[in-house]
Scaffold this motif. Sequence first.
Motif, PDB file in Angstrom:
ATOM      1  N   PHE A  58      98.895 -59.845 -30.040  1.00  0.00           N
ATOM      2  CA  PHE A  58      97.673 -59.493 -29.300  1.00  0.00           C
ATOM      3  C   PHE A  58      96.876 -60.760 -29.032  1.00  0.00           C
ATOM      4  CE2 PHE A  58      99.004 -55.562 -31.065  1.00  0.00           C
ATOM      5  CZ  PHE A  58      98.593 -54.605 -30.158  1.00  0.00           C
ATOM      6  N   ASP A  59      96.502 -60.946 -27.768  1.00  0.00           N
ATOM      7  CA  ASP A  59      95.721 -62.116 -27.387  1.00  0.00           C
ATOM      8  C   ASP A  59      94.280 -61.707 -27.101  1.00  0.00           C
ATOM      9  OD1 ASP A  59      95.654 -65.018 -26.448  1.00  0.00           O
ATOM     10  OD2 ASP A  59      94.779 -63.954 -24.747  1.00  0.00           O
ATOM     11  N   THR A  60      93.343 -62.407 -27.728  1.00  0.00           N
ATOM     12  CA  THR A  60      91.938 -62.104 -27.512  1.00  0.00           C
ATOM     13  C   THR A  60      91.145 -63.417 -27.455  1.00  0.00           C
ATOM     14  OG1 THR A  60      90.049 -60.833 -28.363  1.00  0.00           O
ATOM     15  CG2 THR A  60      91.531 -61.750 -30.015  1.00  0.00           C
ATOM     16  N   PRO A  92      99.698 -62.854 -15.785  1.00  0.00           N
ATOM     17  CA  PRO A  92     101.126 -62.645 -15.485  1.00  0.00           C
ATOM     18  C   PRO A  92     101.340 -61.729 -14.283  1.00  0.00           C
ATOM     19  CG  PRO A  92     100.475 -61.402 -17.449  1.00  0.00           C
ATOM     20  CD  PRO A  92      99.336 -62.301 -17.110  1.00  0.00           C
ATOM     21  N   LEU A  93     100.331 -60.883 -13.999  1.00  0.00           N
ATOM     22  CA  LEU A  93     100.439 -59.975 -12.844  1.00  0.00           C
ATOM     23  C   LEU A  93      99.514 -60.423 -11.716  1.00  0.00           C
ATOM     24  CD1 LEU A  93     100.439 -56.608 -14.858  1.00  0.00           C
ATOM     25  CD2 LEU A  93     102.405 -57.855 -13.942  1.00  0.00           C
ATOM     26  N   ALA A  94      99.077 -61.681 -11.785  1.00  0.00           N
ATOM     27  CA  ALA A  94      98.135 -62.207 -10.791  1.00  0.00           C
ATOM     28  C   ALA A  94      96.931 -61.273 -10.672  1.00  0.00           C
ATOM     29  CB  ALA A  94      98.819 -62.437  -9.446  1.00  0.00           C
ATOM     30  N   GLY A 140      97.457 -57.523 -19.195  1.00  0.00           N
ATOM     31  CA  GLY A 140      96.274 -56.789 -19.658  1.00  0.00           C
ATOM     32  C   GLY A 140      96.154 -55.482 -18.904  1.00  0.00           C
ATOM     33  N   THR A 141      95.790 -54.443 -19.611  1.00  0.00           N
ATOM     34  CA  THR A 141      95.554 -53.155 -18.957  1.00  0.00           C
ATOM     35  C   THR A 141      94.660 -52.292 -19.839  1.00  0.00           C
ATOM     36  OG1 THR A 141      96.589 -51.186 -18.004  1.00  0.00           O
ATOM     37  CG2 THR A 141      97.675 -52.128 -19.935  1.00  0.00           C
ATOM     38  N   ALA A 142      93.885 -51.445 -19.189  1.00  0.00           N
ATOM     39  CA  ALA A 142      93.104 -50.458 -19.929  1.00  0.00           C
ATOM     40  C   ALA A 142      93.682 -49.072 -19.665  1.00  0.00           C
ATOM     41  CB  ALA A 142      91.641 -50.531 -19.490  1.00  0.00           C
ATOM     42  N   ASP A 194      99.265 -45.446 -19.028  1.00  0.00           N
ATOM     43  CA  ASP A 194     100.524 -45.373 -18.263  1.00  0.00           C
ATOM     44  C   ASP A 194     101.005 -46.779 -17.883  1.00  0.00           C
ATOM     45  OD1 ASP A 194     100.521 -42.669 -18.435  1.00  0.00           O
ATOM     46  OD2 ASP A 194      99.512 -42.365 -16.497  1.00  0.00           O
ATOM     47  N   HIS A 195     100.069 -47.618 -17.461  1.00  0.00           N
ATOM     48  CA  HIS A 195     100.449 -48.991 -17.113  1.00  0.00           C
ATOM     49  C   HIS A 195     101.003 -49.714 -18.339  1.00  0.00           C
ATOM     50  CE1 HIS A 195      97.578 -49.143 -13.384  1.00  0.00           C
ATOM     51  NE2 HIS A 195      98.650 -48.416 -13.194  1.00  0.00           N
ATOM     52  N   LEU A 196     100.398 -49.453 -19.472  1.00  0.00           N
ATOM     53  CA  LEU A 196     100.863 -50.090 -20.715  1.00  0.00           C
ATOM     54  C   LEU A 196     102.334 -49.723 -20.977  1.00  0.00           C
ATOM     55  CD1 LEU A 196     100.168 -51.604 -23.420  1.00  0.00           C
ATOM     56  CD2 LEU A 196      99.583 -49.354 -24.340  1.00  0.00           C
ATOM     57  N   ALA A 197     102.635 -48.432 -20.894  1.00  0.00           N
ATOM     58  CA  ALA A 197     104.013 -47.970 -21.148  1.00  0.00           C
ATOM     59  C   ALA A 197     104.966 -48.575 -20.113  1.00  0.00           C
ATOM     60  CB  ALA A 197     104.065 -46.451 -21.113  1.00  0.00           C
ATOM     61  N   GLN A 198     104.488 -48.652 -18.885  1.00  0.00           N
ATOM     62  CA  GLN A 198     105.308 -49.222 -17.809  1.00  0.00           C
ATOM     63  C   GLN A 198     105.594 -50.709 -18.083  1.00  0.00           C
ATOM     64  OE1 GLN A 198     103.929 -50.116 -13.624  1.00  0.00           O
ATOM     65  NE2 GLN A 198     103.841 -47.880 -13.642  1.00  0.00           N
ATOM     66  N   ASN A 199     104.582 -51.428 -18.509  1.00  0.00           N
ATOM     67  CA  ASN A 199     104.766 -52.861 -18.771  1.00  0.00           C
ATOM     68  C   ASN A 199     105.757 -53.076 -19.908  1.00  0.00           C
ATOM     69  OD1 ASN A 199     102.909 -53.205 -16.764  1.00  0.00           O
ATOM     70  ND2 ASN A 199     101.205 -53.753 -18.116  1.00  0.00           N
ATOM     71  N   VAL A 200     105.648 -52.245 -20.918  1.00  0.00           N
ATOM     72  CA  VAL A 200     106.579 -52.361 -22.049  1.00  0.00           C
ATOM     73  C   VAL A 200     108.006 -52.061 -21.593  1.00  0.00           C
ATOM     74  CG1 VAL A 200     107.234 -51.263 -24.225  1.00  0.00           C
ATOM     75  CG2 VAL A 200     104.862 -51.950 -23.839  1.00  0.00           C
TER      76      VAL A 200
HETATM   77  N1  LIG Z   1      93.559 -68.616 -21.475  1.00  0.00           N
HETATM   78  C1  LIG Z   1      92.846 -68.256 -20.449  1.00  0.00           C
HETATM   79  O1  LIG Z   1      92.042 -69.017 -19.917  1.00  0.00           O
HETATM   80  C2  LIG Z   1      93.001 -66.871 -19.899  1.00  0.00           C
HETATM   81  C3  LIG Z   1      92.453 -66.541 -18.646  1.00  0.00           C
HETATM   82  C4  LIG Z   1      92.654 -65.253 -18.161  1.00  0.00           C
HETATM   83  C5  LIG Z   1      93.356 -64.325 -18.920  1.00  0.00           C
HETATM   84  N2  LIG Z   1      93.861 -64.675 -20.145  1.00  0.00           N
HETATM   85  C6  LIG Z   1      94.659 -63.719 -20.959  1.00  0.00           C
HETATM   86  O2  LIG Z   1      95.693 -63.211 -20.140  1.00  0.00           O
HETATM   87  C7  LIG Z   1      95.703 -61.779 -20.224  1.00  0.00           C
HETATM   88  C8  LIG Z   1      96.239 -61.189 -18.961  1.00  0.00           C
HETATM   89  O3  LIG Z   1      95.369 -61.459 -17.886  1.00  0.00           O
HETATM   90  P1  LIG Z   1      94.629 -60.330 -17.077  1.00  0.00           P
HETATM   91  O4  LIG Z   1      94.616 -59.078 -17.864  1.00  0.00           O
HETATM   92  O5  LIG Z   1      93.310 -60.851 -16.644  1.00  0.00           O
HETATM   93  O6  LIG Z   1      95.504 -60.252 -15.753  1.00  0.00           O
HETATM   94  P2  LIG Z   1      96.958 -59.630 -15.439  1.00  0.00           P
HETATM   95  O7  LIG Z   1      97.642 -59.231 -16.693  1.00  0.00           O
HETATM   96  O8  LIG Z   1      97.631 -60.553 -14.502  1.00  0.00           O
HETATM   97  O9  LIG Z   1      96.566 -58.341 -14.587  1.00  0.00           O
HETATM   98  C9  LIG Z   1      95.743 -57.347 -15.110  1.00  0.00           C
HETATM   99  C10 LIG Z   1      95.448 -56.374 -13.975  1.00  0.00           C
HETATM  100  O10 LIG Z   1      96.657 -55.723 -13.592  1.00  0.00           O
HETATM  101  C11 LIG Z   1      96.489 -54.313 -13.695  1.00  0.00           C
HETATM  102  N3  LIG Z   1      97.746 -53.807 -14.256  1.00  0.00           N
HETATM  103  C12 LIG Z   1      98.298 -54.060 -15.475  1.00  0.00           C
HETATM  104  N4  LIG Z   1      99.478 -53.446 -15.608  1.00  0.00           N
HETATM  105  C13 LIG Z   1      99.692 -52.762 -14.450  1.00  0.00           C
HETATM  106  C14 LIG Z   1     100.727 -51.916 -13.982  1.00  0.00           C
HETATM  107  N5  LIG Z   1     101.816 -51.651 -14.728  1.00  0.00           N
HETATM  108  N6  LIG Z   1     100.615 -51.369 -12.752  1.00  0.00           N
HETATM  109  C15 LIG Z   1      99.542 -51.622 -11.965  1.00  0.00           C
HETATM  110  N7  LIG Z   1      98.517 -52.424 -12.362  1.00  0.00           N
HETATM  111  C16 LIG Z   1      98.591 -52.992 -13.597  1.00  0.00           C
HETATM  112  C17 LIG Z   1      95.325 -54.079 -14.618  1.00  0.00           C
HETATM  113  O11 LIG Z   1      94.613 -52.917 -14.241  1.00  0.00           O
HETATM  114  P3  LIG Z   1      94.662 -51.556 -15.136  1.00  0.00           P
HETATM  115  O12 LIG Z   1      93.723 -51.749 -16.267  1.00  0.00           O
HETATM  116  O13 LIG Z   1      94.263 -50.514 -14.164  1.00  0.00           O
HETATM  117  O14 LIG Z   1      96.091 -51.397 -15.579  1.00  0.00           O
HETATM  118  C18 LIG Z   1      94.455 -55.322 -14.361  1.00  0.00           C
HETATM  119  O15 LIG Z   1      93.623 -55.099 -13.243  1.00  0.00           O
HETATM  120  C19 LIG Z   1      94.236 -61.446 -20.517  1.00  0.00           C
HETATM  121  O16 LIG Z   1      94.110 -60.140 -21.026  1.00  0.00           O
HETATM  122  C20 LIG Z   1      93.871 -62.526 -21.473  1.00  0.00           C
HETATM  123  O17 LIG Z   1      94.306 -62.176 -22.770  1.00  0.00           O
HETATM  124  C21 LIG Z   1      93.684 -65.924 -20.633  1.00  0.00           C
END
Ligand SMILES: NC(=O)c1ccc[n+]([C@@H]2O[C@H](COP(=O)([O-])OP(=O)(O)OC[C@H]3O[C@@H](n4cnc5c(N)ncnc54)[C@H](OP(=O)(O)O)[C@@H]3O)[C@@H](O)[C@H]2O)c1
Length: 286
Positions: free
Chosen positions: A57-59, A212-214, A256-258, A261-267
């Motif tokens: 888990f990354d926080t 990772p998902l832009a 990242g997701t809240a 369903d998306h969580l299960a899909q990503n896994v």
């Molecule tokens: N080191 C750094 O400077 C830095 C900067 C940014 C982020 N981070 C880390 O990187 C993690 C990932 O980044 P992130 O969460 O901002 O961006 P991300 O993982 O690229 O994308 C998250 C977005 O994608 C949606 N999503 C996730 N799974 C999906 C799916 N299966 N289908 C459709 N939509 C999906 C989420 O919405 P829903 O909630 O609707 O699924 C959310 O809007 C962060 O949580 C954080 O821990 C680190």
Amino acid sequence: MTTTTAAGTLTLGDKTFNRLGYGTMQLPGSGVWGPSADPENARRVLAKAVDLGINFFDTADAYGPFTSNLLMRDTFAPYQGNYKNIFISTKVGQTRQGPNLWTPDGRPDYLRQQVELNLRTLGVDSIDLLFLHRIDPKIPLEDQLGELKKMQDEGKIKHLGLSQVKIPELQAAEKIAHTDAVQNLYNVTDRSDEDVLDYAEQHKIVFVPWFPLATGKLANEGSVLKKIADKYQASPAQIALAWLLKRSPMMLPIPGTANLDHLAQNVAATAIKLSDNDFQAIANLK
Ligand SMILES: NC(=O)c1ccc[n+]([C@@H]2O[C@H](COP(=O)([O-])OP(=O)(O)OC[C@H]3O[C@@H](n4cnc5c(N)ncnc54)[C@H](OP(=O)(O)O)[C@@H]3O)[C@@H](O)[C@H]2O)c1
């Protein structure tokens, strides 16, 4: 039920974790600011992630600030049973001024305070992996990393990582403290840090690609990955993750997701094996 185990594992110290983790940045309020819009759902997502095999888990203290950490503590503490082997990476070195506002602060006293507050808000005695969120250009690197190295020697931090760095910074850091992980922006459509990834792979440094998902752009129906996704009867998000997992054995995506369903899909993406041709076709989309 598909779990993360299909992606293989990585190990740091005495903890081994599956190669698909979870990033908690979607859990605080809008702009990564304030409380969660739905704390009960956030805790459900965290617990479900563990059920699905996620144990990395990354926080960051700056998520909220402290919203993500406190949700993790509420869900996982006292880290027994299913939650015993969770590996937590957190970060210090950014201050917050409001929604979407972030300012690096690498003063050693501030970094020390934030490590202490991470320990307290996560409810742990030691941090598995502590990232310097950003190198503060106003403060010498040896002062920033030096303070964190001291806290590592004190037993408060097990492993150190750097976020959003270039190779010369990694080389300079190595003279002060060993870097076990790098967390940089990297996804199918933004690969400006390809050289850092290659360096990490060569030096057996865990590479955690953020966004990772832009931020969802690769996951939606208009995604450039839609056509290949259809071929695998998968979603574009799953193909984006499967591509990252195939790109390097040191890669540890943390989507990242809240949304449960998306969580299960990503896994489930961890079970998708892209052909070499499709892997290359996706690489060429850049
Ligand atoms: N080191 C750094 O400077 C830095 C900067 C940014 C982020 N981070 C880390 O990187 C993690 C990932 O980044 P992130 O969460 O901002 O961006 P991300 O993982 O690229 O994308 C998250 C977005 O994608 C949606 N999503 C996730 N799974 C999906 C799916 N299966 N289908 C459709 N939509 C999906 C989420 O919405 P829903 O909630 O609707 O699924 C959310 O809007 C962060 O949580 C954080 O821990 C680190």
